[in-house]
Design a protein around this motif. Sequence first.
Motif, PDB file in Angstrom:
ATOM      1  N   SER A  27       0.678  -1.331  -0.173  1.00  0.00           N
ATOM      2  CA  SER A  27      -0.020   0.123  -0.007  1.00  0.00           C
ATOM      3  C   SER A  27       0.913   1.189   0.213  1.00  0.00           C
ATOM      4  O   SER A  27       1.737   1.480   0.761  1.00  0.00           O
ATOM      5  CB  SER A  27      -0.587   0.061   1.175  1.00  0.00           C
ATOM      6  N   GLU A  28       0.583   2.129  -1.117  1.00  0.00           N
ATOM      7  CA  GLU A  28       1.406   3.201  -1.000  1.00  0.00           C
ATOM      8  C   GLU A  28       1.252   4.211  -0.010  1.00  0.00           C
ATOM      9  O   GLU A  28       2.210   4.928   0.474  1.00  0.00           O
ATOM     10  CB  GLU A  28       1.067   4.105  -2.310  1.00  0.00           C
ATOM     11  N   LYS A  29      -0.010   4.210   0.418  1.00  0.00           N
ATOM     12  CA  LYS A  29      -0.182   4.912   1.650  1.00  0.00           C
ATOM     13  C   LYS A  29       0.303   4.715   3.091  1.00  0.00           C
ATOM     14  O   LYS A  29       0.645   5.323   3.844  1.00  0.00           O
ATOM     15  CB  LYS A  29      -1.836   5.410   1.813  1.00  0.00           C
ATOM     16  N   GLY A  30       0.342   3.527   3.129  1.00  0.00           N
ATOM     17  CA  GLY A  30       1.007   2.759   4.451  1.00  0.00           C
ATOM     18  C   GLY A  30      -0.144   2.694   5.714  1.00  0.00           C
ATOM     19  O   GLY A  30      -1.221   2.611   5.289  1.00  0.00           O
ATOM     20  N   THR A  31       0.462   2.639   6.831  1.00  0.00           N
ATOM     21  CA  THR A  31      -0.492   2.514   7.778  1.00  0.00           C
ATOM     22  C   THR A  31      -0.608   3.636   8.670  1.00  0.00           C
ATOM     23  O   THR A  31      -0.324   4.786   8.205  1.00  0.00           O
ATOM     24  CB  THR A  31       0.317   1.340   8.800  1.00  0.00           C
ATOM     25  N   LYS A  75       7.022   7.468   4.934  1.00  0.00           N
ATOM     26  CA  LYS A  75       6.835   6.864   3.819  1.00  0.00           C
ATOM     27  C   LYS A  75       6.910   5.426   4.134  1.00  0.00           C
ATOM     28  O   LYS A  75       7.721   5.196   4.781  1.00  0.00           O
ATOM     29  CB  LYS A  75       7.427   7.460   2.573  1.00  0.00           C
ATOM     30  N   PRO A  76       6.020   4.673   3.612  1.00  0.00           N
ATOM     31  CA  PRO A  76       6.092   3.077   3.975  1.00  0.00           C
ATOM     32  C   PRO A  76       7.294   2.622   3.791  1.00  0.00           C
ATOM     33  O   PRO A  76       7.667   1.575   4.410  1.00  0.00           O
ATOM     34  CB  PRO A  76       5.039   2.532   3.221  1.00  0.00           C
ATOM     35  N   LYS A  77       8.152   2.833   2.402  1.00  0.00           N
ATOM     36  CA  LYS A  77       9.220   2.313   2.305  1.00  0.00           C
ATOM     37  C   LYS A  77      10.481   2.619   3.096  1.00  0.00           C
ATOM     38  O   LYS A  77      11.678   1.990   2.895  1.00  0.00           O
ATOM     39  CB  LYS A  77       9.447   2.536   0.766  1.00  0.00           C
ATOM     40  N   ASP A  87       2.166   5.275   9.994  1.00  0.00           N
ATOM     41  CA  ASP A  87       2.839   6.308   8.989  1.00  0.00           C
ATOM     42  C   ASP A  87       2.203   7.726   8.963  1.00  0.00           C
ATOM     43  O   ASP A  87       2.872   8.590   8.562  1.00  0.00           O
ATOM     44  CB  ASP A  87       2.953   5.412   7.531  1.00  0.00           C
ATOM     45  N   LYS A 147      11.527   6.653  10.008  1.00  0.00           N
ATOM     46  CA  LYS A 147      10.060   6.652  10.085  1.00  0.00           C
ATOM     47  C   LYS A 147       9.635   7.274  11.689  1.00  0.00           C
ATOM     48  O   LYS A 147       8.984   8.251  11.595  1.00  0.00           O
ATOM     49  CB  LYS A 147       9.443   5.545   9.533  1.00  0.00           C
ATOM     50  N   MET A 176      -4.153  -0.526   8.044  1.00  0.00           N
ATOM     51  CA  MET A 176      -3.808  -0.094   6.799  1.00  0.00           C
ATOM     52  C   MET A 176      -4.732   0.776   6.316  1.00  0.00           C
ATOM     53  O   MET A 176      -5.769   0.723   6.521  1.00  0.00           O
ATOM     54  CB  MET A 176      -3.564  -1.296   5.982  1.00  0.00           C
ATOM     55  N   ALA A 180      -0.125   0.444  13.889  1.00  0.00           N
ATOM     56  CA  ALA A 180       0.780  -0.074  12.601  1.00  0.00           C
ATOM     57  C   ALA A 180       0.278  -1.247  12.162  1.00  0.00           C
ATOM     58  O   ALA A 180       0.389  -1.910  11.110  1.00  0.00           O
ATOM     59  CB  ALA A 180       2.529  -0.324  13.006  1.00  0.00           C
TER      60      ALA A 180
END
Length: 123
Positions: A24-28, A37-39, A31, A45, A90, A87
């Motif tokens: 998921s690009e938006k993350g949790t 950012k999730p990555k 986040d 973070k 999502m 966390a």
Amino acid sequence: HPYIYKITFATANESSALVIRPFSEKGTLKDLIYKAKPKDPFLKKYCNPKKIQGLELQQIKTYGRQILEVLKFLHEKGFPYGHLHSANVMLDGDTCKLLDLENSLLGLPSFYRSFFSQFRKIN
């Protein structure tokens, strides 16, 4: 249920389990709160308290209702869910979805077990 995040693949054997979900690009929710950012790496973070932001009242109402609805659904089905934290929520647009429902099936202790275990007299 619309507030449970889908699993793409799952397998298990005597010693381990593997669960794969779509990225998921938006993350949790965590986040979002940390404006992360999730990555990004975990320490980058979540270890900068200056970046933490609160949620808007409408977001709290929306996400809170969705989380309560899915917890009610799980409770009615007799399915324990002891791993609720930011966390494990999502974000999918304006919808939040629970993760890690399989933890209780795998015998993993609740996220809050250490807090409960100190109160031995609680039934």
